[in-house]
Every structure is written in structure tokens, then in C-alpha cells.
Design a protein around this motif. Structure first.
Motif, PDB file in Angstrom:
ATOM      1  N   HIS A   1       0.835  -1.208   0.000  1.00 33.71           N
ATOM      2  CA  HIS A   1       0.000   0.000   0.000  1.00 33.71           C
ATOM      3  C   HIS A   1       0.871   1.260   0.000  1.00 33.71           C
ATOM      4  O   HIS A   1       0.622   2.193  -0.766  1.00 33.71           O
ATOM      5  CB  HIS A   1      -0.920  -0.013   1.223  1.00 33.71           C
ATOM      6  CG  HIS A   1      -1.668   1.257   1.427  1.00 33.71           C
ATOM      7  ND1 HIS A   1      -2.654   1.683   0.576  1.00 33.71           N
ATOM      8  CD2 HIS A   1      -1.563   2.204   2.385  1.00 33.71           C
ATOM      9  CE1 HIS A   1      -3.132   2.837   1.009  1.00 33.71           C
ATOM     10  NE2 HIS A   1      -2.481   3.180   2.101  1.00 33.71           N
ATOM     11  N   ARG A   2       1.898   1.277   0.833  1.00 36.98           N
ATOM     12  CA  ARG A   2       2.788   2.451   0.871  1.00 36.98           C
ATOM     13  C   ARG A   2       3.490   2.636  -0.470  1.00 36.98           C
ATOM     14  O   ARG A   2       3.612   3.756  -0.969  1.00 36.98           O
ATOM     15  CB  ARG A   2       3.809   2.310   2.005  1.00 36.98           C
ATOM     16  CG  ARG A   2       3.203   2.539   3.373  1.00 36.98           C
ATOM     17  CD  ARG A   2       4.259   2.654   4.452  1.00 36.98           C
ATOM     18  NE  ARG A   2       4.916   1.392   4.730  1.00 36.98           N
ATOM     19  CZ  ARG A   2       4.460   0.470   5.572  1.00 36.98           C
ATOM     20  NH1 ARG A   2       3.346   0.682   6.227  1.00 36.98           N
ATOM     21  NH2 ARG A   2       5.114  -0.644   5.773  1.00 36.98           N
ATOM     22  N   TRP A   3       3.948   1.554  -1.076  1.00 41.02           N
ATOM     23  CA  TRP A   3       4.590   1.629  -2.386  1.00 41.02           C
ATOM     24  C   TRP A   3       3.605   2.163  -3.427  1.00 41.02           C
ATOM     25  O   TRP A   3       3.947   3.020  -4.228  1.00 41.02           O
ATOM     26  CB  TRP A   3       5.100   0.251  -2.800  1.00 41.02           C
ATOM     27  CG  TRP A   3       5.756   0.268  -4.136  1.00 41.02           C
ATOM     28  CD1 TRP A   3       7.069   0.543  -4.402  1.00 41.02           C
ATOM     29  CD2 TRP A   3       5.129   0.040  -5.400  1.00 41.02           C
ATOM     30  NE1 TRP A   3       7.291   0.491  -5.759  1.00 41.02           N
ATOM     31  CE2 TRP A   3       6.111   0.179  -6.392  1.00 41.02           C
ATOM     32  CE3 TRP A   3       3.835  -0.271  -5.792  1.00 41.02           C
ATOM     33  CZ2 TRP A   3       5.842   0.018  -7.748  1.00 41.02           C
ATOM     34  CZ3 TRP A   3       3.555  -0.437  -7.142  1.00 41.02           C
ATOM     35  CH2 TRP A   3       4.562  -0.291  -8.100  1.00 41.02           C
TER      36      TRP A   3
ATOM     37  N   GLU B   1       1.027   4.087  -2.956  1.00 43.34           N
ATOM     38  CA  GLU B   1       0.794   5.517  -2.714  1.00 43.34           C
ATOM     39  C   GLU B   1       1.903   6.357  -3.357  1.00 43.34           C
ATOM     40  O   GLU B   1       1.643   7.360  -4.003  1.00 43.34           O
ATOM     41  CB  GLU B   1       0.712   5.801  -1.211  1.00 43.34           C
ATOM     42  CG  GLU B   1      -0.533   5.254  -0.553  1.00 43.34           C
ATOM     43  CD  GLU B   1      -1.774   5.994  -0.985  1.00 43.34           C
ATOM     44  OE1 GLU B   1      -1.739   7.241  -1.078  1.00 43.34           O
ATOM     45  OE2 GLU B   1      -2.793   5.321  -1.241  1.00 43.34           O
ATOM     46  N   GLN B   2       3.148   5.956  -3.193  1.00 42.28           N
ATOM     47  CA  GLN B   2       4.266   6.685  -3.800  1.00 42.28           C
ATOM     48  C   GLN B   2       4.208   6.594  -5.319  1.00 42.28           C
ATOM     49  O   GLN B   2       4.418   7.583  -6.015  1.00 42.28           O
ATOM     50  CB  GLN B   2       5.599   6.118  -3.303  1.00 42.28           C
ATOM     51  CG  GLN B   2       5.861   6.373  -1.843  1.00 42.28           C
ATOM     52  CD  GLN B   2       7.072   5.620  -1.344  1.00 42.28           C
ATOM     53  OE1 GLN B   2       7.643   4.785  -2.031  1.00 42.28           O
ATOM     54  NE2 GLN B   2       7.459   5.906  -0.101  1.00 42.28           N
ATOM     55  N   TRP B   3       3.915   5.449  -5.826  1.00 45.83           N
ATOM     56  CA  TRP B   3       3.800   5.222  -7.269  1.00 45.83           C
ATOM     57  C   TRP B   3       2.693   6.106  -7.853  1.00 45.83           C
ATOM     58  O   TRP B   3       2.875   6.736  -8.880  1.00 45.83           O
ATOM     59  CB  TRP B   3       3.516   3.744  -7.496  1.00 45.83           C
ATOM     60  CG  TRP B   3       3.398   3.317  -8.906  1.00 45.83           C
ATOM     61  CD1 TRP B   3       4.399   3.204  -9.827  1.00 45.83           C
ATOM     62  CD2 TRP B   3       2.207   2.893  -9.566  1.00 45.83           C
ATOM     63  NE1 TRP B   3       3.901   2.730 -11.017  1.00 45.83           N
ATOM     64  CE2 TRP B   3       2.549   2.528 -10.875  1.00 45.83           C
ATOM     65  CE3 TRP B   3       0.881   2.771  -9.151  1.00 45.83           C
ATOM     66  CZ2 TRP B   3       1.611   2.066 -11.786  1.00 45.83           C
ATOM     67  CZ3 TRP B   3      -0.054   2.294 -10.055  1.00 45.83           C
ATOM     68  CH2 TRP B   3       0.331   1.962 -11.364  1.00 45.83           C
ATOM     69  N   GLY B   4       1.585   6.166  -7.150  1.00 49.36           N
ATOM     70  CA  GLY B   4       0.463   6.987  -7.604  1.00 49.36           C
ATOM     71  C   GLY B   4       0.791   8.477  -7.599  1.00 49.36           C
ATOM     72  O   GLY B   4       0.383   9.218  -8.485  1.00 49.36           O
ATOM     73  N   ARG B   5       1.558   8.924  -6.612  1.00 51.27           N
ATOM     74  CA  ARG B   5       1.942  10.340  -6.551  1.00 51.27           C
ATOM     75  C   ARG B   5       2.852  10.727  -7.709  1.00 51.27           C
ATOM     76  O   ARG B   5       2.913  11.883  -8.096  1.00 51.27           O
ATOM     77  CB  ARG B   5       2.620  10.647  -5.221  1.00 51.27           C
ATOM     78  CG  ARG B   5       1.637  10.841  -4.086  1.00 51.27           C
ATOM     79  CD  ARG B   5       2.301  11.447  -2.865  1.00 51.27           C
ATOM     80  NE  ARG B   5       3.267  10.560  -2.237  1.00 51.27           N
ATOM     81  CZ  ARG B   5       2.988   9.626  -1.335  1.00 51.27           C
ATOM     82  NH1 ARG B   5       1.751   9.442  -0.972  1.00 51.27           N
ATOM     83  NH2 ARG B   5       3.941   8.899  -0.804  1.00 51.27           N
TER      84      ARG B   5
END
Length: 126
Positions: free
Chosen positions: A101-103, A105-109
Motif C-alpha cells: 500500500h505504501r509503495w 501511494e508513492q507510485w500513484g503520486r
């Protein structure tokens, strides 16, 4: 004139049930909606209808099937009061999903999660 058939060579096929635990887990987690159900149950018990709404109105038939599979896998259980909840194993699996999930979120940003424009084919008039 008939063709003469030669006997086919029989090859050993792979077993229908994965022999390695990771393959078994990937098989049932790869089923549509399975991960989504696990993700939605991460914060606590949900009744069937509430879970269905959180899963973008997945059909009741499919949701029932996934819940049955997840119950058989021992990661979800149905409580007498409160609805479906993650078991201890399900909570451990949910903890494994948090780094993903954290990965994501960064990928989406970084703009990688934008849905691609879909091409719509139109029929041309004759």
C-alpha cells in the motif's frame, strides 16, 4: 481416404493443486476481488452488504464465492454478531499488504496510477 492417427505422447501435467505454499496463496489471492475483500476488512468486521458496498458493489454471487474461499483458507471468518472479520492469519496477511500500500501511494503520486484513456470503437455507417 482416412488419415491414419498416430498415438499422442502423453505428457505429465502439473498438479492441479500447487505444491508450494506461495503458489497456493497467489492462486487464491489472484482471484478477482479477493485482495479487495481482505483490504476492506483490515479495519474490522463488516456485514455482507457493507462489504459489498465498499467493494464497489461487487455482485453478491462473486462476493459470496470469495468469502467462502477466504474462509476455507482460514483468513476470514463469519462472526455471529458483526459480520465478516479477519482471523489472526488474515490480520498477518493484511500486515504484509501495508508495505505494498505504501509503495502504491508513492507510485500513484508520481502519476503512474492514472487510468489510461479507453478507445471506443464506433461502427461506421455503410
Amino acid at each position: 481416404m482416412s488419415a491414419t492417427r498416430t498415438p499422442r505422447t502423453v505428457r505429465a501435467s502439473r498438479p492441479s493443486r500447487p505444491t508450494r505454499p506461495i503458489m497456493a496463496v497467489l492462486d487464491w489471492l489472484g482471484r478477482r476481488w479477493a485482495l479487495r475483500v481482505l483490504w476492506e476488512l483490515r479495519d474490522g468486521a463488516l456485514a455482507f452488504r457493507a462489504l459489498q458496498e465498499r467493494c464497489d458493489a461487487v455482485s453478491p454471487t462473486v462476493l459470496n464465492e470469495r468469502l467462502r474461499e477466504l474462509r476455507e483458507a482460514g483468513v476470514v471468518e463469519l462472526q455471529a454478531v458483526g459480520g465478516y472479520v479477519l482471523t489472526t492469519d488474515g490480520q498477518a496477511l493484511g500486515a504484509v499488504l501495508l508495505p505494498l500500500h505504501r509503495w502504491a501511494e508513492q507510485w500513484g503520486r508520481r502519476g503512474r496510477a492514472r487510468p489510461e484513456a479507453r478507445r471506443v470503437r464506433t461502427r461506421r455507417a455503410p
